[in-house]
Design a protein around this motif. Structure first.
Motif, PDB file in Angstrom:
ATOM      1  N   GLU A 176     -26.196 -13.521  22.742  1.00 46.84           N
ATOM      2  CA  GLU A 176     -26.018 -13.700  24.183  1.00 46.84           C
ATOM      3  C   GLU A 176     -25.120 -12.610  24.756  1.00 46.84           C
ATOM      4  N   VAL A 177     -25.476 -12.101  25.917  1.00 48.84           N
ATOM      5  CA  VAL A 177     -24.635 -11.191  26.672  1.00 48.84           C
ATOM      6  C   VAL A 177     -23.818 -12.021  27.658  1.00 48.84           C
ATOM      7  N   PHE A 178     -22.509 -11.976  27.531  1.00 50.98           N
ATOM      8  CA  PHE A 178     -21.645 -12.802  28.370  1.00 50.98           C
ATOM      9  C   PHE A 178     -21.442 -12.126  29.731  1.00 50.98           C
ATOM     10  N   ASP A 179     -21.628 -12.898  30.781  1.00 51.92           N
ATOM     11  CA  ASP A 179     -21.524 -12.336  32.132  1.00 51.92           C
ATOM     12  C   ASP A 179     -20.082 -12.059  32.534  1.00 51.92           C
ATOM     13  N   ASP A 180     -19.147 -12.860  32.024  1.00 56.36           N
ATOM     14  CA  ASP A 180     -17.775 -12.820  32.540  1.00 56.36           C
ATOM     15  C   ASP A 180     -16.818 -11.968  31.722  1.00 56.36           C
ATOM     16  N   PHE A 181     -17.147 -11.628  30.479  1.00 55.50           N
ATOM     17  CA  PHE A 181     -16.213 -10.873  29.633  1.00 55.50           C
ATOM     18  C   PHE A 181     -16.946 -10.237  28.459  1.00 55.50           C
ATOM     19  N   TYR A 182     -16.265  -9.259  27.843  1.00 58.48           N
ATOM     20  CA  TYR A 182     -16.733  -8.691  26.578  1.00 58.48           C
ATOM     21  C   TYR A 182     -16.041  -9.442  25.441  1.00 58.48           C
ATOM     22  N   PRO A 183     -16.778 -10.028  24.509  1.00 52.64           N
ATOM     23  CA  PRO A 183     -16.121 -10.692  23.379  1.00 52.64           C
ATOM     24  C   PRO A 183     -15.618  -9.676  22.361  1.00 52.64           C
ATOM     25  N   ILE A 184     -14.330  -9.744  22.076  1.00 50.20           N
ATOM     26  CA  ILE A 184     -13.730  -8.948  21.008  1.00 50.20           C
ATOM     27  C   ILE A 184     -13.554  -9.912  19.839  1.00 50.20           C
ATOM     28  N   ILE A 185     -14.523  -9.901  18.926  1.00 47.87           N
ATOM     29  CA  ILE A 185     -14.585 -10.903  17.853  1.00 47.87           C
ATOM     30  C   ILE A 185     -13.679 -10.464  16.707  1.00 47.87           C
ATOM     31  N   CYS A 186     -12.615 -11.209  16.499  1.00 46.12           N
ATOM     32  CA  CYS A 186     -11.622 -10.891  15.476  1.00 46.12           C
ATOM     33  C   CYS A 186     -11.997 -11.630  14.192  1.00 46.12           C
ATOM     34  N   CYS A 187     -12.532 -10.887  13.233  1.00 49.02           N
ATOM     35  CA  CYS A 187     -13.076 -11.484  12.011  1.00 49.02           C
ATOM     36  C   CYS A 187     -12.110 -11.301  10.848  1.00 49.02           C
ATOM     37  N   THR A 188     -11.555 -12.404  10.361  1.00 43.15           N
ATOM     38  CA  THR A 188     -10.749 -12.377   9.143  1.00 43.15           C
ATOM     39  C   THR A 188     -11.692 -12.523   7.962  1.00 43.15           C
ATOM     40  N   SER A 189     -11.824 -11.469   7.181  1.00 39.89           N
ATOM     41  CA  SER A 189     -12.840 -11.442   6.126  1.00 39.89           C
ATOM     42  C   SER A 189     -12.502 -12.346   4.952  1.00 39.89           C
TER      43      SER A 189
END
Length: 461
Positions: free
Chosen positions: A211-224
């Motif tokens: 999904e492309v979010f209309d209100d913000f850019y998701p900065i997905i913080c992935c703890t591996s």
């Protein structure tokens, strides 16, 4: 006869042997084999996250690159956990990470990959440093839209009290970024919406979405890494944050060497693994090609050793070597200076003493090229643009410190060099602005605190 364990008495020799056995067990569990297998397992999770969110993978260096095969890595970030530690909570003007904005804008966000040591749910870099970065940038890029200025932190890692304390520091962090006088309009061309951090761990339930979010850019913080609450010996060989502290176990192995040889490394018995790693590292070293110097100002370039065997009568080269040498031997020709300052912190300290000689050498070069004095090579093309090249062992630390000092001493506000007398009266603010320009041009640069302290000491007296 003893009736309880508390009544059992062991000899001092038995206690010694018991302690040694425990140490041996711990050492065997933290073997190179277990570390590499743990890295590979965690990298599989990272690949699942990338597939679920359909966004590019960004390695938070140095650790993050271990968990991303090179062909899947879209870029690097430099968010330090220390900037998010309790009481610090700062936006780093030394590590701006603005190179991410173009990736974020083109892909509707990104996935930043990192890991953390045993017992922690996620690293402070992801739980606090990245949220501070997002919030500060939102304030600066969208100053008139208050709804974009909210601070987001993970409630399972940051308490309400700490969140409030971080929030209270945001105005001063915003001011520190604005003081750098960065071209904000150029950044606004790259991102049109605010940045919002979200967090993913191995405890998360992944729900695929592109999904492309209309209100913000998701900065997905992935703890591996998977969270380990007890000791490693209870985890069947799994090591949380196995890619960290590589100087203590990797024998020179790096992600670019590990991933092409992952299968043979994981299938090699532990007794033979050290020799295999050393062999692969040695082969890689032999095949390293000199890297292309990076331009950081109008005529200023930085690179790493060894230098390519090419010279130009319009290029002034300062090569900084990781061994100490007599200053009287540094100037080799009017166009070449080889400075020996040592390694690590010693190099940073010795840099303070070397900078006056380096500055004088460059000033003389600028005077000569401006006056079009005869070159050592009679057929030289005096119309060729002059260039100042600085190289050090990794091209990211000492060379950046030298470049910063020269930019402050001999460069004008636009980064153009001239043979004028070295500038004086420098302030920390002025130096910080020049450093931000270098970091914007070369995000991979990573000058140490000791290097920057030496530069400040030289410039400010």
């Amino acid at each position: 006869m003893a009736t309880s364990t508390s009544e059992l008495v062991f000899s001092s020799q038995a206690n010694h042997n018991f302690s040694r056995i425990l140490s041996d067990l711990k050492r065997s569990n933290l073997s190179i084999t277990n570390r590499l297998r743990s890295i590979r397992d965690d990298a599989d999770f990272v690949s699942e996250v990338a597939a679920a969110f359909s966004r590019p993978l960004i390695a938070n260096e140095r650790c993050g690159s271990w968990y991303i095969p090179p062909e899947k890595k879209a870029g690097s970030a430099y968010f330090k956990s220390t900037d998010g530690h309790t009481g610090q909570w700062r936006f780093s003007t030394r590590r701006l990470n603005l190179q991410l904005l173009n990736i974020v804008g083109e892909n509707d966000g990104c996935i930043i990959v990192d890991s953390t040591r045993r017992g922690k749910r996620m690293p402070d870099a992801l739980s606090k440093t990245v949220p501070i970065w997002c919030c500060v940038l939102n304030h600066v890029l969208f100053p008139g839209i208050v709804a974009f200025h909210e601070l987001y932190t993970p409630p399972n890692a940051v308490s309400e009290s700490e969140h409030a304390q971080i929030e209270s520091r945001i105005p001063e962090n915003v001011a520190s970024l604005r003081a750098l006088c960065i071209n904000l309009n150029a950044l606004r061309e790259q991102v049109k919406k605010p940045l919002r951090p979200v967090w993913v761990t191995q405890e998360s339930q992944l729900v695929p979405t592109d999904e492309v979010f209309d209100d913000f850019y998701p900065i997905i913080c992935c703890t591996s890494s998977r969270r380990v609450l007890g000791g490693e010996m209870s985890e069947g060989g799994y090591i949380q944050g196995a890619g960290d502290d590589t100087e203590n176990w990797a024998l020179g192995l790096t992600p670019p060497v590990f991933w092409p040889h992952v299968d043979v490394l994981l299938s090699t018995p532990e007794p033979a693994l050290s020799d295999l790693v050393r062999s692969l590292v040695s082969d890689q070293t032999l095949h390293i090609n000199p890297s292309t110097p990076k331009k950081i100002a109008s005529c200023l370039f930085v690179g790493c050793l060894p230098l390519a065997n090419s010279s130009s009568p319009s290029t002034c080269t300062i090569a900084v070597y990781p061994k100490t040498t007599d200053p009287s031997s540094w100037v080799k020709t009017p166009l070449l200076m080889e400075v020996g300052v040592g390694k690590h912190k010693l190099a940073s300290r010795n840099l303070r003493l070397a900078l006056p000689d380096i500055s004088d050498f460059v000033r003389h070069f600028l005077e000569q090229t401006t006056d079009h004095s005869p070159s050592e090579e009679p057929d030289a093309d005096s119309s060729a643009p002059r260039k100042i090249l600085i190289a050090c062992e990794n091209g990211k630390d000492i060379s950046i410190g030298v470049a910063l000092a020269l930019l402050c001493q001999h460069g004008d506000s636009e980064g153009n060099f001239s043979p004028r007398s070295p500038s004086t009266g420098h302030t920390k603010s002025d130096i910080r602005v020049k450093l931000s320009r270098i970091m914007t041009s070369f995000p991979e640069a990573n000058p140490s605190r000791a290097t920057l302290q030496s530069v400040n000491s030289f410039l400010m007296g």
